[in-house]
Design an enzyme around this catalytic site. Structure first.
Site, PDB file in Angstrom:
ATOM      1  N   ASP A  19      40.530  34.814  37.091  1.00  0.00           N
ATOM      2  CA  ASP A  19      40.924  35.658  37.745  1.00  0.00           C
ATOM      3  C   ASP A  19      39.874  36.807  37.579  1.00  0.00           C
ATOM      4  O   ASP A  19      39.257  37.276  36.784  1.00  0.00           O
ATOM      5  CB  ASP A  19      42.666  36.979  37.605  1.00  0.00           C
ATOM      6  CG  ASP A  19      43.412  37.138  38.524  1.00  0.00           C
ATOM      7  OD1 ASP A  19      43.729  36.422  38.684  1.00  0.00           O
ATOM      8  OD2 ASP A  19      42.660  38.336  38.201  1.00  0.00           O
ATOM      9  N   ASN A  27      39.757  45.904  47.268  1.00  0.00           N
ATOM     10  CA  ASN A  27      40.489  46.055  48.405  1.00  0.00           C
ATOM     11  C   ASN A  27      40.988  46.937  49.302  1.00  0.00           C
ATOM     12  O   ASN A  27      40.342  47.312  50.079  1.00  0.00           O
ATOM     13  CB  ASN A  27      41.071  44.411  48.910  1.00  0.00           C
ATOM     14  CG  ASN A  27      40.842  43.216  48.851  1.00  0.00           C
ATOM     15  OD1 ASN A  27      39.552  43.347  49.143  1.00  0.00           O
ATOM     16  ND2 ASN A  27      41.806  42.120  48.040  1.00  0.00           N
ATOM     17  N   HIS A  32      39.180  44.530  53.106  1.00  0.00           N
ATOM     18  CA  HIS A  32      39.153  42.846  52.324  1.00  0.00           C
ATOM     19  C   HIS A  32      37.627  42.594  53.248  1.00  0.00           C
ATOM     20  O   HIS A  32      37.810  41.333  52.344  1.00  0.00           O
ATOM     21  CB  HIS A  32      40.399  42.204  53.393  1.00  0.00           C
ATOM     22  CG  HIS A  32      41.776  42.877  52.390  1.00  0.00           C
ATOM     23  ND1 HIS A  32      42.119  42.377  51.478  1.00  0.00           N
ATOM     24  CD2 HIS A  32      42.296  43.818  53.332  1.00  0.00           C
ATOM     25  CE1 HIS A  32      44.097  42.817  51.061  1.00  0.00           C
ATOM     26  NE2 HIS A  32      43.928  44.197  52.527  1.00  0.00           N
ATOM     27  N   ASP A  36      36.438  39.836  50.846  1.00  0.00           N
ATOM     28  CA  ASP A  36      36.260  38.023  50.978  1.00  0.00           C
ATOM     29  C   ASP A  36      34.167  38.431  50.625  1.00  0.00           C
ATOM     30  O   ASP A  36      34.308  36.712  50.134  1.00  0.00           O
ATOM     31  CB  ASP A  36      36.666  38.282  52.727  1.00  0.00           C
ATOM     32  CG  ASP A  36      37.644  37.847  52.874  1.00  0.00           C
ATOM     33  OD1 ASP A  36      38.667  37.988  51.933  1.00  0.00           O
ATOM     34  OD2 ASP A  36      37.945  38.132  54.096  1.00  0.00           O
ATOM     35  N   GLU A  62      42.861  35.782  44.569  1.00  0.00           N
ATOM     36  CA  GLU A  62      40.886  35.844  43.062  1.00  0.00           C
ATOM     37  C   GLU A  62      40.734  35.370  42.519  1.00  0.00           C
ATOM     38  O   GLU A  62      40.219  35.267  42.083  1.00  0.00           O
ATOM     39  CB  GLU A  62      41.413  37.808  43.397  1.00  0.00           C
ATOM     40  CG  GLU A  62      41.485  37.799  42.278  1.00  0.00           C
ATOM     41  CD  GLU A  62      43.061  38.330  42.427  1.00  0.00           C
ATOM     42  OE1 GLU A  62      44.132  39.247  41.615  1.00  0.00           O
ATOM     43  OE2 GLU A  62      43.590  38.156  43.980  1.00  0.00           O
TER      44      GLU A  62
END
Length: 285
Positions: A19, A27, A32, A36, A62
């Site tokens: 994680d 973000n 975002h 990405d 994530e």
């Protein structure tokens, strides 16, 4: 497939649950699209530092999982520690001249005979949560005393009683965005990509709330609400429903409320407003 191979040719195999630390901050701060790029950058770094026989997959949001055949839990931990050291030293993404560096938390669990895949994933997941609780940016090996237990994500933080949220939407990007924005809440998030899968999950588990897309393959959101209303096994459960839909017609809104939806939002929507409504729906402080 790997476990079937082990049945024929016994060998150790370990699973890693990863994680990214503080991903929501990326973000929220940069957007975002930058998030990405960070996901892609970490995925690439993992790929180039793993063997061709290792299995790497994005688990959601994530989170990543890695299955490492012919690898003990100690060997898997050493491999991940080496990768984490490289992540600390090298930026994983760049956007408009700015570099982005991250760390991650990971849990490692070795498979033992008789263990189901769900139990195996849960052990690695729980170990990852321990890594988070210990300060992030580290690898934790799953405790052997938890072997064979069910998923304990709800009790990973004993001082917090987590509630269950089901996200039902056929758009994987939207599911990832919702997850990254809501994961900081004291909730456990489960996903379904269509109405039929969601119906099966609702019958097998108890959820406090559901974010439900109106338009989906196999069984749309309105039909799913209709089945929930008719099925006595589901109707007695107090699951609040927030419907998401691209339709803005008043009759669709009225139809959703009539079928049992507790709230209704049309796409595109504000993530801040969505979080406020989810908090209200689930009675979160």
């Amino acid at each position: 497939m790997e476990l079937q191979r082990i049945e024929r040719y016994p060998a150790p195999i370990s699973l890693v649950f990863i994680d990214i630390d503080c991903f929501k901050r990326i973000n929220d701060t940069y957007g975002h699209h930058v998030g990405d790029l960070v996901l892609q950058g970490l995925a690439h770094l993992l790929q180039v530092n793993l063997r061709s026989t290792d299995l790497l997959a994005r688990f959601g949001g994530e989170e990543f999982v890695i299955a490492l055949p012919n690898t003990t839990v100690e060997q898997a931990c050493a491999t991940m520690q080496s990768i984490l050291n490289k992540v600390r030293l090298n930026a994983v993404a760049q956007y408009e001249g700015q570099t982005f560096s991250i760390t991650f938390s990971a849990g490692v669990a070795e498979w033992h005979e008789g263990m189901t895949v769900a139990e195996w994933v849960a052990k690695a997941d729980d170990a990852m949560y321990q890594a988070k609780q210990q300060g992030r940016d580290r690898i934790v090996i799953a405790s052997e005393e938890d072997e064979g237990t069910e998923h304990r994500k709800l009790t990973a933080s004993p001082q917090i009683d987590k509630k269950n949220l089901l996200i039902v939407d056929d758009d994987p990007i939207l599911r990832a965005i919702l997850t990254s924005h809501l994961e900081h809440l004291p909730i456990t998030i489960t996903y379904a990509a269509d109405g039929e899968v969601a119906l099966s999950l609702m019958l097998a588990n108890t959820y406090d709330a559901c974010i439900l897309d109106g338009m989906m393959p196999k069984l749309d959101g309105f039909s799913l609400l209709s089945q929930k209303k008719k099925d006595p096994r589901l109707n007695v459960r107090d699951m609040k429903v927030l419907m998401l839909s691209g339709k803005k017609k008043e009759d669709d809104l009225a139809r959703g409320f009539q079928m049992g939806a507790g709230d209704y939002m049309t796409k595109p929507f504000s993530l801040v407003e969505l979080e406020v409504r989810v908090r209200q729906l689930m009675n979160l402080v």
